[in-house]
Write a protein that holds these residues in place. Structure first.
Motif, mmCIF file in Angstrom:
data_model
loop_
_atom_site.group_PDB
_atom_site.id
_atom_site.type_symbol
_atom_site.label_atom_id
_atom_site.label_comp_id
_atom_site.label_asym_id
_atom_site.label_seq_id
_atom_site.Cartn_x
_atom_site.Cartn_y
_atom_site.Cartn_z
ATOM 1 N N LEU A 136 0.828 -1.206 0.000
ATOM 2 C CA LEU A 136 0.000 0.000 0.000
ATOM 3 C C LEU A 136 0.865 1.261 0.000
ATOM 4 O O LEU A 136 0.537 2.259 -0.659
ATOM 5 C CB LEU A 136 -0.918 -0.005 1.230
ATOM 6 N N ASP A 137 1.968 1.210 0.715
ATOM 7 C CA ASP A 137 2.875 2.352 0.748
ATOM 8 C C ASP A 137 3.526 2.574 -0.610
ATOM 9 O O ASP A 137 3.602 3.704 -1.116
ATOM 10 C CB ASP A 137 3.941 2.113 1.819
ATOM 11 N N THR A 138 3.974 1.478 -1.240
ATOM 12 C CA THR A 138 4.670 1.580 -2.519
ATOM 13 C C THR A 138 3.727 1.979 -3.652
ATOM 14 O O THR A 138 4.040 2.842 -4.465
ATOM 15 C CB THR A 138 5.337 0.231 -2.857
ATOM 16 N N ALA A 139 2.554 1.357 -3.692
ATOM 17 C CA ALA A 139 1.640 1.584 -4.814
ATOM 18 C C ALA A 139 0.818 2.864 -4.672
ATOM 19 O O ALA A 139 0.533 3.537 -5.669
ATOM 20 C CB ALA A 139 0.708 0.379 -4.968
ATOM 21 N N PHE A 140 0.454 3.206 -3.421
ATOM 22 C CA PHE A 140 -0.473 4.330 -3.245
ATOM 23 C C PHE A 140 0.033 5.403 -2.278
ATOM 24 O O PHE A 140 -0.663 6.387 -2.038
ATOM 25 C CB PHE A 140 -1.829 3.810 -2.736
ATOM 26 N N VAL A 189 11.838 -12.696 -8.424
ATOM 27 C CA VAL A 189 12.365 -11.898 -7.318
ATOM 28 C C VAL A 189 13.737 -12.414 -6.886
ATOM 29 O O VAL A 189 14.669 -11.628 -6.639
ATOM 30 C CB VAL A 189 11.380 -11.919 -6.138
ATOM 31 N N MET A 190 13.865 -13.724 -6.799
ATOM 32 C CA MET A 190 15.143 -14.313 -6.387
ATOM 33 C C MET A 190 16.253 -13.958 -7.370
ATOM 34 O O MET A 190 17.396 -13.723 -6.973
ATOM 35 C CB MET A 190 14.999 -15.826 -6.256
ATOM 36 N N GLY A 191 15.904 -13.901 -8.662
ATOM 37 C CA GLY A 191 16.905 -13.522 -9.664
ATOM 38 C C GLY A 191 17.464 -12.135 -9.404
ATOM 39 O O GLY A 191 18.682 -11.900 -9.530
ATOM 40 N N PHE A 192 16.608 -11.193 -9.016
ATOM 41 C CA PHE A 192 17.073 -9.836 -8.724
ATOM 42 C C PHE A 192 17.819 -9.767 -7.391
ATOM 43 O O PHE A 192 18.763 -8.993 -7.240
ATOM 44 C CB PHE A 192 15.901 -8.861 -8.726
ATOM 45 N N LEU A 193 17.402 -10.584 -6.427
ATOM 46 C CA LEU A 193 18.101 -10.594 -5.150
ATOM 47 C C LEU A 193 19.526 -11.120 -5.298
ATOM 48 O O LEU A 193 20.444 -10.665 -4.609
ATOM 49 C CB LEU A 193 17.332 -11.441 -4.133
ATOM 50 N N MET A 290 16.377 -4.367 -0.759
ATOM 51 C CA MET A 290 17.459 -4.902 -1.581
ATOM 52 C C MET A 290 17.109 -4.915 -3.068
ATOM 53 O O MET A 290 17.974 -5.157 -3.913
ATOM 54 C CB MET A 290 17.788 -6.340 -1.144
ATOM 55 N N LEU A 291 15.841 -4.662 -3.407
ATOM 56 C CA LEU A 291 15.362 -4.791 -4.786
ATOM 57 C C LEU A 291 15.250 -3.435 -5.464
ATOM 58 O O LEU A 291 15.096 -2.400 -4.790
ATOM 59 C CB LEU A 291 13.996 -5.474 -4.797
ATOM 60 N N PRO A 292 15.296 -3.414 -6.808
ATOM 61 C CA PRO A 292 14.989 -2.171 -7.527
ATOM 62 C C PRO A 292 13.569 -1.723 -7.183
ATOM 63 O O PRO A 292 12.687 -2.552 -6.934
ATOM 64 C CB PRO A 292 15.098 -2.589 -9.004
ATOM 65 N N SER A 293 13.335 -0.426 -7.168
ATOM 66 C CA SER A 293 12.035 0.095 -6.750
ATOM 67 C C SER A 293 10.886 -0.446 -7.594
ATOM 68 O O SER A 293 9.794 -0.698 -7.094
ATOM 69 C CB SER A 293 12.050 1.625 -6.801
ATOM 70 N N TRP A 294 11.144 -0.657 -8.906
ATOM 71 C CA TRP A 294 10.072 -1.134 -9.777
ATOM 72 C C TRP A 294 9.714 -2.596 -9.533
ATOM 73 O O TRP A 294 8.676 -3.071 -9.968
ATOM 74 C CB TRP A 294 10.451 -0.947 -11.246
ATOM 75 N N MET A 295 10.596 -3.318 -8.785
ATOM 76 C CA MET A 295 10.311 -4.716 -8.463
ATOM 77 C C MET A 295 9.493 -4.866 -7.193
ATOM 78 O O MET A 295 9.088 -5.973 -6.822
ATOM 79 C CB MET A 295 11.628 -5.492 -8.294
ATOM 80 N N ALA A 296 9.249 -3.768 -6.510
ATOM 81 C CA ALA A 296 8.611 -3.845 -5.203
ATOM 82 C C ALA A 296 7.227 -4.487 -5.260
ATOM 83 O O ALA A 296 6.894 -5.359 -4.449
ATOM 84 C CB ALA A 296 8.514 -2.455 -4.580
ATOM 85 N N ILE A 297 6.411 -4.055 -6.213
ATOM 86 C CA ILE A 297 5.039 -4.558 -6.277
ATOM 87 C C ILE A 297 4.985 -6.049 -6.597
ATOM 88 O O ILE A 297 4.296 -6.818 -5.890
ATOM 89 C CB ILE A 297 4.205 -3.732 -7.274
ATOM 90 N N PRO A 298 5.705 -6.544 -7.630
ATOM 91 C CA PRO A 298 5.701 -8.001 -7.862
ATOM 92 C C PRO A 298 6.222 -8.786 -6.660
ATOM 93 O O PRO A 298 5.677 -9.847 -6.313
ATOM 94 C CB PRO A 298 6.618 -8.170 -9.077
#
Length: 492
Positions: A136-140, A189-193, A290-298
């Protein structure tokens, strides 16, 4: 015995409680256990387990991977072996346990098992609510507050109640398809981590002592398969007797082992260069950072979904366990009561407690001992060729073949109690070096330092029960009522 009609269909409320499932209503295949345990273990809670191996136990990445394989596959192979009782007797694990401990003697193991389920549900619910708050914080841009925290807890609990309230058939259907969806999301997600791993520190880290490896296996086993060992039969009870037992064991071990090894290994990699994961009060936020910001929602959707898959299984089993304890309500109502307790536990973790992992680790350490003691007794009893009398299982009066001596089967009860005492002698449960909840007098010995009190309990429970109940063909005096001849040899 009066058997309730069951609506074991996808989308219908299952009306069967703990009554043994007749052969005419059994269907399915061993692969269902693969999806069941895969679904139970795709949550992000595997990451901090792996982080603990490196940060607190000093293992190298190769040792951590070895520990993950042995602890995960080994403990869930045991879950699969114990689930054979469900296929054989057609009832939930703690209901079948009446045949071993007696109608009254079974109350202790059942109560401990219910507490274990409630504890796991609270941990999953708390972590999922953190994920939803972050989403909710990230999306809205909606910031966390007390009211929003309560709303997020209620949303997750409502989703849990919807799935586990409907029952077995719906759970099995959702396990397969949701596991594929959330499993793919978790892989992304694991791939980006992995890109955030400090490989120089990982490769330069020295190996830990052999004792730390042993302790690590025990920690992973107690935090994964041991916690589910008293629920395996709950999901195998609708399977046909003709399914070979070895297939259930293999399906269970691989179903849980594959996601757990991946998640635990990744958690170990991440903590080699950054200990924020293992010390965070909010594990969801620590991983998200630890993730890129655009990966947060997935990522947050995957975290929420993975935790839901685990939680609906635990809640379903908790409802059955409550009925076994004597709660005289329909199964769906027992589930509803359980989620109320889950909600209260979530409030404590999120709004009252200062530390998330301290209570988590302490919870695992203490409850692993009586559960392991129960496993030791049940394992010996199963190896002796236990058969089950469905009428005696449901008859809780003095007329039951499982009444034994004043409702107690003394060899099993004695074995369980002595095993708990032995295990606690070697157990130390603490949230920190200065906050020790419990310390047995032998907790500073090798077994105690390496966290093997649960293993001692399992061994003592098995040994005492084996010595006190020596008959190899269980009858009413040796742990079981005779079963029809056509049930003999059903196991392969």
């Amino acid at each position: 015995m009066t058997v309730s009609k069951t609506n074991d269909r996808v989308g219908a409320i299952e009306t069967r409680g703990i009554e043994p499932v007749p052969d005419s209503e059994r269907r399915g295949h061993a692969g269902q256990m693969f999806w069941t345990w895969f679904a139970a273990n795709i949550s992000i809670l595997g990451l901090p387990l792996g982080a603990t191996l490196v940060a607190f136990r000093g293992l190298s990445i190769w040792q951590a991977v070895l520990v993950a394989v042995l602890g995960s596959f080994g403990s869930f192979a045991l879950v699969g072996a114990l689930s054979l009782a469900g296929k054989k007797g057609g009832a939930p694990a703690l209901t079948l346990s009446r045949a071993v401990f007696g109608q009254r003697g079974n109350a202790g193991p059942t109560l401990i098992s219910w507490l274990s389920r409630v504890g796991w549900e609270t941990i999953s619910t708390t972590t999922a609510a953190y994920a939803l708050l972050a989403l909710l914080d990230t999306a809205f841009g909606i910031r966390q507050n007390t009211v929003l925290t309560l709303v997020c807890l209620l949303i997750f609990i409502a989703c849990t109640l919807l799935i586990s309230g409907l029952g077995h058939a719906t759970i099995m259907w959702i396990n397969k398809w949701a596991t594929v969806l959330f499993g793919v999301l978790n892989l992304v997600v694991m791939g980006f981590l992995i890109k955030t791993v400090d490989w120089s520190r990982v490769l330069d880290a020295p190996a830990g002592p052999a004792g730390a490896v042993v302790a690590g296996v025990g920690f992973i086993a107690s935090g994964t398969g041991i916690g589910w060992a008293n629920a395996g039969a709950d999901y195998a009870r609708y399977l046909p007797r003709s399914i070979p037992g070895r297939r259930l064991v293999v399906a269970s071990a691989f179903g849980a082992g594959i996601p757990l090894v991946l998640l635990i290994s990744l958690g170990s990699l991440l903590s080699a260069g950054d200990r924020s994961l293992v010390t965070a009060s909010d594990p969801v936020a620590a991983i998200n950072a630890m993730l890129p910001s655009w990966m947060a929602i997935p990522y947050l959707i995957a975290a929420f979904g993975g935790l839901l898959m685990s939680n609906h299984l635990s809640t379903y089993s908790a409802g059955l366990t409550m009925i076994t304890l004597g709660l005289r309500v329909p199964r769906a109502y027992a589930v509803a009561l359980d989620v109320v307790l889950m909600f209260l536990g979530g409030i404590y973790f999120m709004l009252i407690a200062d530390d998330f992992y301290g209570p988590f680790s302490t919870f695992l350490t203490l409850l692993a001992v009586p559960i392991s003691a129960w496993i030791g007794v049940i394992a010996v009893d199963s190896l002796r060729g236990r058969t089950y009398d469905p009428d005696a299982l449901m008859d809780t009066t003095r007329t039951s073949a499982y009444w034994y001596t004043r409702g107690l089967h003394l060899p099993a009860v004695l074995g369980w109690v002595l095993a708990i005492v032995a295990g606690l002698l070697f157990t130390k449960a603490s949230t920190s070096a200065s906050d020790v909840w419990f310390a047995g007098p032998l907790s500073d010995t090798w077994f105690g330092v390496n966290g093997l009190g649960w293993a001692v309990a399992m061994a003592v429970g098995a040994a005492v029960y084996a010595l006190c109940s020596r008959r190899t063909s269980p009858g009413p005096d040796a742990g079981g009522a005779p079963a029809p001849a056509d049930l003999q040899g059903a196991e392969r």
